[in-house]
Design an enzyme around this catalytic site. Structure first.
Site, PDB file in Angstrom:
ATOM      1  NE  ARG A 121      -3.678   2.095   2.702  1.00  0.00           N
ATOM      2  CZ  ARG A 121      -3.458   2.924   3.717  1.00  0.00           C
ATOM      3  NH1 ARG A 121      -2.483   2.677   4.564  1.00  0.00           N
ATOM      4  NH2 ARG A 121      -4.209   3.993   3.887  1.00  0.00           N
ATOM      5  CE  LYS A 186       1.964  -6.253   6.304  1.00  0.00           C
ATOM      6  NZ  LYS A 186       2.341  -4.969   5.654  1.00  0.00           N
ATOM      7  NE  ARG A 320       3.071   6.355  14.189  1.00  0.00           N
ATOM      8  CZ  ARG A 320       2.864   7.375  13.370  1.00  0.00           C
ATOM      9  NH1 ARG A 320       2.228   7.160  12.228  1.00  0.00           N
ATOM     10  NH2 ARG A 320       3.272   8.574  13.679  1.00  0.00           N
TER      11      ARG A 320
END
Length: 323
Positions: A121, A186, A320
């Site tokens: 992204r 992640k 975040r």
């Protein structure tokens, strides 16, 4: 001689003489030696045993279109155009080449062993080491124009999470707007690119999905990450099986989204939201608030200190955890 053919012969982990490999592949022993050197240059560990031959010491998980198709529902397998590549710039770009070359009414799908220019992204690069992870893209068509596609990356996030859970993965979380997480960090990401209208109200979309499967080290990654192998070490992971599960889930989700809209995906996404009830920040720290899930269009909702609710659009910023 294709390097993949040599890897396939060596993948049993047994010792193979140079002569037997040469006969099997119809080349000279010198050619075998050169290809073994290429394998080693690509990071494979190959033992050269004097007087006996070669033994592949590295784990091998070869991508195979026939095996992927065998794991799919027969009806779905019949309506896809699956392309499995050794190396591409990006699988999203490869899907567009499939479309340009002509795949008819079939669903174009590209999977690669390695990407040289993988993208995430906001133009970020996506690390794509050879032989370790799943890099998969699908070309989809939606009716209704661009206005109906809000929240599409969230839809596919739910689909990927459900596919992984069906394979036995627990603790799958979703980070708005397009990341797949496990408790350690992640696991993967999703890139949705709108390619324009084929005709009025008919839009082509390419969805790219990256999932860490076997990866155990990643130099230069500046955030916690995980892989299926590290999170579930007792499972024998194969990329073909993971690919088939993801393809099936995304295809089903695309159909549900087309027929029922985004609303049916809101609650499944909410229950996996890793930011729910956490203090987070957006716009480079200019905006802070407590995560409160998504609205009916897929915008993320922040509850600010004054009690107001601020919607955040995916195209604008990232979120975040606030320090």
């Amino acid at each position: 001689m294709k390097l993949k053919a040599l890897v396939a012969l060596l993948s049993d982990g047994q010792v193979h003489s140079g002569e037997s490999l040469a006969q099997e592949l119809g080349v000279s022993r010198t050619a075998i030696w050169k290809q073994v050197k290429r394998l080693m240059d690509r990071g494979f560990e190959v033992a050269s045993i004097r007087g006996r031959g070669y033994q592949l010491m590295s784990r091998v998980d070869l991508l195979d279109s026939a095996m992927i198709l065998a794991h799919l529902d027969e009806e779905l397998a019949a309506r896809i155009d699956l392309r499995v590549c050794d190396e591409v710039d990006s699988t999203n770009a490869e899907v567009l080449r499939q479309v340009a070359e002509g795949c008819g009414s079939k669903l174009p799908i590209s999977i690669a062993d390695c990407q040289t220019a993988g993208r995430g992204r906001r133009g970020r690069s996506w690390q794509s080491p050879r032989g370790e992870n799943l890099y998969l893209s699908m070309g989809l068509v939606f009716h209704g124009g661009f206005s109906v596609l809000d929240g599409l990356s969230l839809v596919f996030g739910v689909a990927v999470a459900e596919a992984l859970e069906m394979l036995g993965v627990t603790g799958v979380g979703l980070k708005w707007p397009n990341d797949i997480f496990l408790p350690a960090g992640k696991l993967g990401g999703i890139l949705v690119e709108l390619q324009g209208e084929l005709q009025e109200g008919v839009v082509r979309v390419v969805v790219g999905i990256g999932i860490n499967v076997h990866m155990l080290k990643a130099g230069g990654v500046d955030q916690p990450w995980s892989s299926l192998a590290s999170a579930c070490p007792d499972t024998e992971w194969t990329r073909n099986r993971v690919a088939a599960a993801v393809i099936g889930a995304v295809a089903d989700a695309a159909d549900d989204f087309s027929n029922k809209g985004f609303g049916v995906f809101r609650e499944p996404w909410q229950k996996r939201d890793i930011y729910n009830n956490r203090l987070i920040q957006a716009k480079d720290g200019e905006l802070k608030g407590v995560g409160n899930g998504i609205d009916g269009s897929g915008n993320y909702l922040l509850v600010t200190s004054d009690g107001g609710v601020v919607p955040i659009r995916a195209g604008e910023i990232s979120l975040r955890v606030a320090p």
